[in-house]
Design a protein around this motif. Structure first.
Motif, PDB file in Angstrom:
ATOM      1  N   TRP A 208      15.658  39.505  25.558  1.00  0.00           N
ATOM      2  CA  TRP A 208      16.536  40.135  24.565  1.00  0.00           C
ATOM      3  C   TRP A 208      16.035  41.528  24.177  1.00  0.00           C
ATOM      4  CZ3 TRP A 208      20.155  36.991  25.376  1.00  0.00           C
ATOM      5  CH2 TRP A 208      19.970  35.608  25.421  1.00  0.00           C
ATOM      6  N   LEU A 209      16.928  42.319  23.623  1.00  0.00           N
ATOM      7  CA  LEU A 209      16.589  43.623  23.031  1.00  0.00           C
ATOM      8  C   LEU A 209      17.267  43.670  21.664  1.00  0.00           C
ATOM      9  CD1 LEU A 209      17.297  46.362  25.758  1.00  0.00           C
ATOM     10  CD2 LEU A 209      15.068  45.534  24.994  1.00  0.00           C
ATOM     11  N   CYS A 210      16.654  44.351  20.729  1.00  0.00           N
ATOM     12  CA  CYS A 210      17.355  44.533  19.460  1.00  0.00           C
ATOM     13  C   CYS A 210      18.195  45.800  19.543  1.00  0.00           C
ATOM     14  CB  CYS A 210      16.367  44.597  18.303  1.00  0.00           C
ATOM     15  SG  CYS A 210      15.529  46.166  18.161  1.00  0.00           S
ATOM     16  N   ASN A 211      19.072  45.993  18.580  1.00  0.00           N
ATOM     17  CA  ASN A 211      19.962  47.151  18.648  1.00  0.00           C
ATOM     18  C   ASN A 211      19.217  48.473  18.557  1.00  0.00           C
ATOM     19  OD1 ASN A 211      21.962  45.315  18.861  1.00  0.00           O
ATOM     20  ND2 ASN A 211      22.890  45.703  16.847  1.00  0.00           N
ATOM     21  N   ARG A 212      18.138  48.476  17.778  1.00  0.00           N
ATOM     22  CA  ARG A 212      17.333  49.694  17.684  1.00  0.00           C
ATOM     23  C   ARG A 212      16.816  50.048  19.074  1.00  0.00           C
ATOM     24  NH1 ARG A 212      11.853  50.206  14.960  1.00  0.00           N
ATOM     25  NH2 ARG A 212      12.268  48.237  13.914  1.00  0.00           N
ATOM     26  N   GLY A 213      16.261  49.063  19.745  1.00  0.00           N
ATOM     27  CA  GLY A 213      15.737  49.305  21.085  1.00  0.00           C
ATOM     28  C   GLY A 213      16.835  49.668  22.064  1.00  0.00           C
ATOM     29  N   ARG A 214      17.951  48.994  21.962  1.00  0.00           N
ATOM     30  CA  ARG A 214      19.011  49.179  22.938  1.00  0.00           C
ATOM     31  C   ARG A 214      19.715  50.521  22.779  1.00  0.00           C
ATOM     32  NH1 ARG A 214      21.674  45.492  26.020  1.00  0.00           N
ATOM     33  NH2 ARG A 214      20.576  43.788  24.987  1.00  0.00           N
TER      34      ARG A 214
ATOM     35  N   ARG B 142      11.576  45.260  11.278  1.00  0.00           N
ATOM     36  CA  ARG B 142      10.539  46.152  11.809  1.00  0.00           C
ATOM     37  C   ARG B 142      10.033  45.794  13.202  1.00  0.00           C
ATOM     38  NH1 ARG B 142       8.148  49.698   8.648  1.00  0.00           N
ATOM     39  NH2 ARG B 142       6.088  49.130   9.410  1.00  0.00           N
ATOM     40  N   GLN B 143      10.024  44.527  13.550  1.00  0.00           N
ATOM     41  CA  GLN B 143       9.653  44.128  14.904  1.00  0.00           C
ATOM     42  C   GLN B 143      10.698  43.102  15.336  1.00  0.00           C
ATOM     43  OE1 GLN B 143       7.499  43.653  12.280  1.00  0.00           O
ATOM     44  NE2 GLN B 143       6.106  45.376  12.539  1.00  0.00           N
ATOM     45  N   PRO B 144      11.955  43.545  15.448  1.00  0.00           N
ATOM     46  CA  PRO B 144      13.079  42.604  15.464  1.00  0.00           C
ATOM     47  C   PRO B 144      12.959  41.439  16.459  1.00  0.00           C
ATOM     48  CG  PRO B 144      13.883  44.831  15.244  1.00  0.00           C
ATOM     49  CD  PRO B 144      12.405  44.946  15.470  1.00  0.00           C
ATOM     50  N   ILE B 145      12.534  41.733  17.658  1.00  0.00           N
ATOM     51  CA  ILE B 145      12.586  40.657  18.650  1.00  0.00           C
ATOM     52  C   ILE B 145      11.606  39.527  18.300  1.00  0.00           C
ATOM     53  CG2 ILE B 145      12.093  40.187  21.111  1.00  0.00           C
ATOM     54  CD1 ILE B 145      14.969  41.239  20.506  1.00  0.00           C
ATOM     55  N   LEU B 146      10.604  39.824  17.505  1.00  0.00           N
ATOM     56  CA  LEU B 146       9.723  38.743  17.046  1.00  0.00           C
ATOM     57  C   LEU B 146      10.485  37.760  16.162  1.00  0.00           C
ATOM     58  CD1 LEU B 146       6.258  40.292  16.187  1.00  0.00           C
ATOM     59  CD2 LEU B 146       7.043  39.222  18.292  1.00  0.00           C
TER      60      LEU B 146
ATOM     61  N   VAL C 209       9.837  50.304  29.186  1.00  0.00           N
ATOM     62  CA  VAL C 209       9.489  49.499  28.023  1.00  0.00           C
ATOM     63  C   VAL C 209      10.092  50.214  26.820  1.00  0.00           C
ATOM     64  CG1 VAL C 209       7.593  48.681  26.567  1.00  0.00           C
ATOM     65  CG2 VAL C 209       7.336  48.682  29.052  1.00  0.00           C
ATOM     66  N   CYS C 210      10.698  49.456  25.942  1.00  0.00           N
ATOM     67  CA  CYS C 210      11.285  50.050  24.748  1.00  0.00           C
ATOM     68  C   CYS C 210      10.193  50.758  23.964  1.00  0.00           C
ATOM     69  CB  CYS C 210      11.936  48.980  23.886  1.00  0.00           C
ATOM     70  SG  CYS C 210      12.457  49.611  22.285  1.00  0.00           S
ATOM     71  N   ASN C 211      10.526  51.925  23.437  1.00  0.00           N
ATOM     72  CA  ASN C 211       9.540  52.739  22.734  1.00  0.00           C
ATOM     73  C   ASN C 211       9.705  52.661  21.219  1.00  0.00           C
ATOM     74  OD1 ASN C 211       8.550  55.892  21.977  1.00  0.00           O
ATOM     75  ND2 ASN C 211       7.360  54.784  23.484  1.00  0.00           N
ATOM     76  N   ASN C 212      10.553  51.753  20.758  1.00  0.00           N
ATOM     77  CA  ASN C 212      10.918  51.842  19.346  1.00  0.00           C
ATOM     78  C   ASN C 212      10.147  50.962  18.369  1.00  0.00           C
ATOM     79  OD1 ASN C 212      12.590  53.872  19.939  1.00  0.00           O
ATOM     80  ND2 ASN C 212      14.496  52.788  19.629  1.00  0.00           N
ATOM     81  N   CYS C 213       9.404  49.985  18.853  1.00  0.00           N
ATOM     82  CA  CYS C 213       8.524  49.272  17.924  1.00  0.00           C
ATOM     83  C   CYS C 213       7.398  48.614  18.693  1.00  0.00           C
ATOM     84  CB  CYS C 213       9.288  48.269  17.047  1.00  0.00           C
ATOM     85  SG  CYS C 213       9.460  46.629  17.749  1.00  0.00           S
ATOM     86  N   SER C 214       6.539  47.922  17.985  1.00  0.00           N
ATOM     87  CA  SER C 214       5.317  47.441  18.618  1.00  0.00           C
ATOM     88  C   SER C 214       5.512  46.220  19.509  1.00  0.00           C
ATOM     89  CB  SER C 214       4.291  47.101  17.535  1.00  0.00           C
ATOM     90  OG  SER C 214       4.764  46.020  16.759  1.00  0.00           O
ATOM     91  N   VAL C 215       6.723  45.640  19.507  1.00  0.00           N
ATOM     92  CA  VAL C 215       6.924  44.454  20.357  1.00  0.00           C
ATOM     93  C   VAL C 215       6.816  44.830  21.828  1.00  0.00           C
ATOM     94  CG1 VAL C 215       8.455  42.544  20.923  1.00  0.00           C
ATOM     95  CG2 VAL C 215       8.352  43.380  18.588  1.00  0.00           C
ATOM     96  N   GLY C 216       7.362  45.988  22.178  1.00  0.00           N
ATOM     97  CA  GLY C 216       7.247  46.425  23.573  1.00  0.00           C
ATOM     98  C   GLY C 216       8.167  45.680  24.510  1.00  0.00           C
ATOM     99  N   CYS C 217       9.384  45.446  24.061  1.00  0.00           N
ATOM    100  CA  CYS C 217      10.326  44.718  24.902  1.00  0.00           C
ATOM    101  C   CYS C 217      10.534  45.447  26.216  1.00  0.00           C
ATOM    102  CB  CYS C 217      11.672  44.601  24.192  1.00  0.00           C
ATOM    103  SG  CYS C 217      11.540  43.638  22.680  1.00  0.00           S
ATOM    104  N   ASN C 218      10.625  44.670  27.270  1.00  0.00           N
ATOM    105  CA  ASN C 218      10.865  45.255  28.577  1.00  0.00           C
ATOM    106  C   ASN C 218      12.334  45.649  28.658  1.00  0.00           C
ATOM    107  OD1 ASN C 218       8.506  43.473  30.703  1.00  0.00           O
ATOM    108  ND2 ASN C 218       8.275  44.410  28.706  1.00  0.00           N
TER     109      ASN C 218
HETATM  110  S1  SF4 Z   1      12.065  44.603  19.050  1.00  0.00           S
HETATM  111 FE1  SF4 Z   1      13.611  46.144  19.350  1.00  0.00          FE
HETATM  112  S2  SF4 Z   1      12.633  48.064  18.851  1.00  0.00           S
HETATM  113 FE2  SF4 Z   1      11.048  46.560  19.132  1.00  0.00          FE
HETATM  114  S3  SF4 Z   1      10.442  46.794  21.250  1.00  0.00           S
HETATM  115 FE3  SF4 Z   1      11.962  45.188  21.161  1.00  0.00          FE
HETATM  116  S4  SF4 Z   1      13.898  46.197  21.562  1.00  0.00           S
HETATM  117 FE4  SF4 Z   1      12.396  47.769  21.018  1.00  0.00          FE
END
Ligand code: SF4
Ligand SMILES: Cc1cc2nc3c(=O)[nH]c(=O)nc-3n(C[C@H](O)[C@H](O)[C@H](O)COP(=O)(O)O)c2cc1C
Ligand code: SF4
Ligand code: SF4
Ligand code: FES
Lengths: 722, 439
Positions: A265-271, A395-399, A231-240
């Motif tokens: 999807w993933l955002c660039n921060r997460g990816r 801040r919570q890009p995938i949202l 799980v992405c550790n970079n924001c509160s969305v918790g993208c898989n």
């Molecule tokens: S929105 Fe981006 S930073 Fe947040 S959990 Fe998803 S991939 Fe990670």
């Protein structure tokens, strides 16, 4: 019920195999379900059918002019589909031959080789040789379309997945098609870079090696990579995410579709922002301050030193002299153990973490803990989305993508923010909070209007009126600052919410810390409750949290005024700011946090006799510590995290833990044992069981049950006592 | 001279102005339609008249109008004046010389189809035509023929003239709508058809310029009168755009069913082959239709007969090819057109037209191989029926029919390195060399 459902299915046969699928399913998807591969390039399950690449041909009996494209044809009752007739095979070979005409076939130096759909489909469906004996089209080898993404137009098969991602999903037209016919190429609008925070997705959905990520270029061959679900550790969305590792390093993160959370999807921060995991500066040994210098120590030495010092300080100053600051990025299990160590082993309630301002552990009106009441998927069903002092794009890009999905379904978006946001251009209403005013007062203006609305039933909530009357002066001053026009717009928006089919109000957790926003959380909650925009599909309200486990930290009782599960404490301990400023605090344990950033001139209190820091790197706080304990990242351990809409999700160890470092839960267990506690956890699953036994929001959860996609546990249940 | 319907009074000086157009009976059909007919009755009238679309496919116009979805979305009319099919030049003349006849057709059609906003999409290169239509629209607004409560009725209509940006594909109805909406001219997936989900998602009628310009005459003269022209199944008249190696190229309005020979050889029309050469082939309906051999010269020019002869009436662009033309060069040129105009959305058309053109060019220049000829046919097979829209199919028509009819010319190019006939033949080349040498 199940019988009825069955009747709704459509029956067809594909290559002689009977298949049952819901109406509206595409022939391609039905074949997929039956385990029959039909090659595709332009089609992507998250986008509407396009029918452009002409790869997915099938023959359907009784349909004129065979073959048909299976990605654009919905199933029909009694349909008979063939995927391997002579006509189909010839047409597919034809398409592949066309795609290969100008293809450079530079597989040996192509990042995609090994996971390339052009290679794979050519192998399985293609012609063995070409009849093209002319000169191939040439382009300058990769050109950067942004700092992160490179485009090799020779390799591009013009499937348009990337450009359609840009137009249909991220809705920013970052990549577009330029020119037409055989001169057509992918590119950006003149003078623009492909600077979307979602650009990385195109490198993943590109079926060939045309779009590559600068972070991954020439770093690995796909077949060398080990894949671990994470799980992405970079924001509160918790993208898989799928964490791809090679020899003790994370090489890349790929998306791992979870319809309920990231929608694939993933955002660039997460990816891409995992550099800290591979950072050569990572701490590899405990450090103890000796003669003013931090110097290497063994784990035993360090832990026993801490235990001794803690006992001494407690004996001398009492338990209240001990405090702890926990993390919003460590697992639930670690957050739980951290507060348990402080409360049960050391006897102090001085435990907190950095978070937004909420009045008490629970909202007074609903009695529910502070969290978003709607699910992420609910956003799609909303008719109105109000973003107050929040900017998910940053801040919570995938949202942001989920909100755009709602927009495509017709939702009206209103934005109240002092700053510009990416969504402004698509919003129905953007109100720029003027200098001196605040989002908080905008919320009050709206709440006042809601109270005036004759359709709003105030029964049982009369106290809100009384409370708001006290704010009248503030509201009037706010109205002056906003001006007549914007005030009317805020009032109109409030009235709109009353009758809305489904409205969702979202604010940023951290915005509550800004002056004037003290009541933001409570007022918005009140608006949602009074307008009936809560506890039904497509409606809700709540904070957008900052970090991957911000909500988990709260759930686990990493708060001075509540035990795990939001059981309020009669006598709260010191809160975050107090811990940092109160001179009574003599010993401070910090796990995965960097409070030095939140104190004046970055110096923690000189009255501290013991500062212990668990972290990956020598942070500003760690530099001031008496003992530093090297911890491991989310990629090196197991555990659970709770995202913004309360999905409890498992993370898995993808990497061998950095030698010399330990998971925070292991560190805490060792320390507790030194302090005489009988902690015998051998795996985070053991800790989760204990949590499930005590925390009504986690009742019944087990490590195994979290599975690959997590569990959204929202209802407060009778704790199943273990 | 048979009776003219669409081009009637076309040569009257000043007929492009509202005043003169009205002097010659202009807009009386509109007044009649508004006064005497319910919209549905007009749809019925078009069905009875037998009018079929002049844009290419020949779809029955009344039937098309009756397919409009009944929902609460706004409806639109698009007039397709993107006229870009090689060999076709009728819409341009109608717009330049008699824009009000088109406009009258647009207004009647909008009334019949409950449309309140109509778009006239004019090919980008046709500057004069667009200006003339724009001028006519302005005049019509000023005269109360457009806008609110047209001629005192409760019918209101706005007409917007839009100019294309130079793409053949934008003549394809769904690409035209994408283009109107401000996007790249790519054809859309069908279904849904425009009559159900068209421009801006609303039910949309789209008709060719000539089709719409025919409507006023039908309303004025009656469906039966119109249906009395032409043949049993191909009723009425249409404009044939005669071009190529013919003495009198130009637009000729004739009843459907007139023999091709009459159009090409009659003194009143084509007047015979240029230089009195032999007729070699005819492309009967614009470059997208199959080439017919000279033996088909007596085929009646109606939808059914031309189909039976192995081609299509298409856009009415009759291209005459004499024995002075090398078919390889002619086809290579047409293929370049399709290569350049392919929108690029789908693989077979985008890549196939490129590859076929490369091969045709090398054959033309004498560097081809014998196997290229069958390779061309196989590429055509991989493009035709495999492409996203009919442009891909169209790109193969001249190649497959050309090779079928004149294979020996392709083989000659391979074996001799130059044309069998025409200016590029040995004879000609020899003459040129001599001319240069003697200097
Ligand atoms: S929105 Fe981006 S930073 Fe947040 S959990 Fe998803 S991939 Fe990670
Ligand atoms: C590639 C392509 C180009 C076309 N170009 C034109 C055109 O320039 N003008 C036109 O009227 N129809 C054109 N058509 C046909 C239109 O799609 C459509 O069928 C026509 O406008 C319908 O009008 P009608 O029914 O009056 O003929 C084209 C079709 C294709 C496939
Ligand atoms: S860059 Fe990749 S995704 Fe984009 S069109 Fe080319 S092949 Fe498709
Ligand atoms: S056949 Fe394909 S590439 Fe050609 S014009 Fe149609 S959609 Fe575009
Ligand atoms: S996958 Fe079906 S046409 Fe591209």
């Amino acid at each position: 019920m199940p019988e009825e459902k069955k009747d709704e299915l459509i029956h067809l046969t594909i290559d002689g195999m009977p298949v049952e699928v819901p109406p509206g399913t595409l022939v391609w998807a039905a074949a997929q379900q039956a385990g029959i591969e039909i090659p595709i390039y332009c089609y992507h399950p998250k986008m509407p059918p396009l029918g452009a690449c002409r790869m997915c041909f099938v023959e359907i009996e009784k349909v004129p002019k065979p073959p048909q494209t299976s990605c654009t044809t919905p199933v029909a009752e009694g349909m008979v589909v063939h995927t391997k007739t002579e006509k189909v095979l010839k047409a597919r070979q034809g398409t592949l031959e066309f795609l290969l005409l100008n293809h450079p076939l530079d597989c040996p130096i192509c990042d995609k080789a090994g996971e390339c759909d052009l290679q794979d489909f050519t192998l399985r469906h293609g012609p063995g040789k070409t009849r093209f004996d002319l000169h191939k089209r040439h382009y300058q080898k990769p050109i950067p379309v942004s700092n992160d993404v490179l485009l090799d137009r020779e390799r591009c098969i013009l499937c348009q997945r990337c450009t359609r991602f840009s137009s249909e999903i991220s809705m920013d037209n970052g990549l577009v098609m330029i020119s037409r016919g055989f001169r057509m190429e992918v590119g950006t609008a003149p003078g623009h870079a492909f600077d979307s925070v979602f650009s990385g997705n195109t490198t993943e959905i590109c079926p060939v090696g045309a779009l590559t990520a600068s972070t991954y270029r020439f770093k690995a061959r796909p077949w060398e990579l080990k894949h671990t679900p994470g799980v992405c550790n970079n924001c509160s969305v918790g993208c898989n995410a799928r964490i791809d590792t090679r020899v003790d390093r994370v090489t890349r993160l790929m998306s791992r579709n979870n319809d309920a959370i990231d929608d694939g999807w993933l955002c660039n921060r997460g990816r891409w922002e995992f550099g800290y995991v591979n950072n050569p500066q990572r701490l590899r040994t405990p450090l103890i301050r000796r003669n003013g210098q931090l110097s290497a120590a063994s784990w035993d030495e360090a832990i026993s030193y801490i235990a001794t010092r803690l006992k001494e300080i407690k004996a001398q100053h009492g338990a209240q002299a001990i405090a702890g600051i926990g993390s919003t990025r460590t697992t639930n299990e670690e957050a739980y153990l951290f507060q348990k160590l402080l409360r049960q082993v050391l006897g102090s309630n001085n435990v907190d973490h950095q978070h937004g301002y909420f009045p008490g552990p629970r909202d007074q009106l609903t009695g529910k803990p502070w969290m978003m009441t709607n699910s992420i998927v609910d956003i799609e069903q909303a008719s109105h989305i109000v973003l107050i002092a929040s900017d998910p794009y940053q801040r919570q890009p995938i949202l942001n993508l989920r909100i755009k999905k709602a927009l495509r379904k017709g939702a009206r978006i209103s934005i109240i923010n002092a700053a510009e946001t990416e969504l402004d251009r698509l919003a129905t209403l953007k109100l720029t909070v003027p200098e001196g005013a605040s989002a908080g007062v905008a919320a009050k203006i709206m709440l006042k209007q809601v109270l005036k609305n004759p359709e709003v039933d105030l029964t049982g909530h009369e106290e809100i009126r009384t409370l708001l009357q006290r704010e009248d002066q503030v509201i009037r001053a706010g109205e002056d600052l906003f001006g007549a026009r914007m005030t009317t717009q805020l009032q109109a928006l409030a009235d709109e919410l009353v009758g809305a089919q489904g409205a969702i109000l979202l604010y940023d957790e951290m915005a509550t810390l800004e002056p004037g926003n003290e009541d933001l959380a409570a007022d918005l909650q009140a608006i949602a409750v009074l307008t009936g925009q809560i506890d039904r599909p497509g409606a809700g309200v709540g904070p957008l949290f900052e970090d991957a486990n911000s909500l988990g930290a709260r759930d686990m009782g990493l708060l001075p005024d509540s035990l795990p599960g939001y059981q309020a404490l009669a006598e709260p301990g010191l809160d975050y700011n107090e811990i940092l400023s109160n001179s009574q605090v003599k010993a401070l344990l910090v796990m995965g946090a960097n409070p030095a950033r939140h104190v004046a001139d970055g110096k923690l209190s000189s009255g501290l006799e013991l500062l212990v820091v668990q972290d990956l790197l020598l942070s500003e706080t760690a530099q001031q510590a008496d003992v530093v304990l090297p911890a491991v990242s989310f990629a090196e351990k197991d555990g659970s995290m709770t995202n913004v809409d309360h999905h409890v999700q498992a993370i898995h160890r993808a990497l061998r833990p950095l030698p010399g470092a330990r998971a925070d839960w292991e560190i805490l267990t060792a320390l507790a044992r030194y302090l005489g506690a009988e902690w015998d956890y051998t795996h985070p699953g053991d800790i989760l069981l204990e949590i499930a036994g005590q925390n009504p929001f986690y009742a019944g959860l087990t490590w195994e049950e979290l599975g690959a996609q997590g569990v959204r546990s929202l209802e407060e249940q009778e704790a199943a006592h273990v | 001279m048979p009776e003219l319907i669409i081009t009637k009074n076309l040569d009257v000086p000043g007929i492009d102005s509202l005043a003169v157009y009205q002097q010659y009976g202009g807009y009386t059909a509109l007044a009649k339609a508004l006064r005497e007919y319910q919209p549905d009755a007009l749809v019925e009238m078009m069905k009875v008249s037998g009018l079929r679309g002049r844009g290419g496919a020949g779809f029955p116009t009344g039937l098309k109008w009756s397919f409009l979805a009944k929902n609460n979305m706004p409806r639109y009319l698009c007039c397709n004046s993107d006229e870009s099919e090689p060999g076709t030049c009728k819409d341009r003349v109608l717009m330049e010389r008699m824009p009000h006849r088109l406009l009258e057709g647009v207004i009647i059609t909008s009334y019949a189809c409950h449309v309140q906003t109509a778009f006239i999409y004019v090919r980008g290169e046709l500057t004069r035509a667009a200006e003339q239509v724009e001028k006519a629209v302005d005049e019509a607004y000023a005269a109360g023929l457009l806008g609110s409560n047209i001629l005192g009725s409760d019918f209101s209509l706005d007409v917007i003239v839009h100019r294309g940006a130079g793409a053949y594909i934008c003549g394809e109805e769904s690409a035209l709508m994408e283009s109107l909406e401000g996007r790249r001219g790519y054809p859309r997936l069908k279904p849904p058809f425009p009559a159900v989900v068209g421009l801006y998602g609303g039910p949309t009628v789209i008709n060719n310029c000539e089709t719409l310009a025919t409507v006023p005459a039908i309303v004025a003269g009656g469906a039966e009168w119109y249906a009395s022209f032409g043949t049993e199944k191909s009723k009425g008249t249409r404009i044939f755009c005669l071009s190529g190696q013919v003495k009198n190229p130009g637009n000729y309005e004739l009843p459907l069913g007139v023999p091709m020979r009459t159009l090409i050889y009659d003194e009143a029309y084509g007047g015979g082959i240029l230089g009195d050469r032999e007729l070699k082939a005819v492309i009967p309906g614009g470059s997208s239709t199959f080439i017919l051999g000279a033996d088909k010269i007596d085929t009646p020019l109606d939808y059914e007969s031309i189909a039976a002869a192995g081609s299509m009436l298409g856009s009415g662009g009759v291209i005459v090819i004499s024995d002075e033309t090398c078919i390889v060069g002619a086809i290579a040129r047409m293929s370049e057109f399709y290569r350049d105009e392919s929108c690029g959305k789908c693989t077979p058309c985008r890549e196939g037209t490129f590859w076929m053109t490369e091969i045709l060019e090398r054959l033309e220049h004498g560097h081809g191989e014998m196997r290229d000829i069958d390779l061309l046919l196989d590429i055509c097979d991989n493009v035709s029926g495999k492409s996203f829209c009919p442009l891909g199919d169209a790109a193969t028509s001249c190649i497959t029919s050309g090779i079928r009819l004149f294979r020996e010319e392709f083989e000659y190019h391979v074996t001799h390195g130059h044309c069998l006939t025409g200016p590029g033949s040995k004879q000609q080349a020899h003459e040129t060399v001599q001319a240069v040498g003697s200097r």
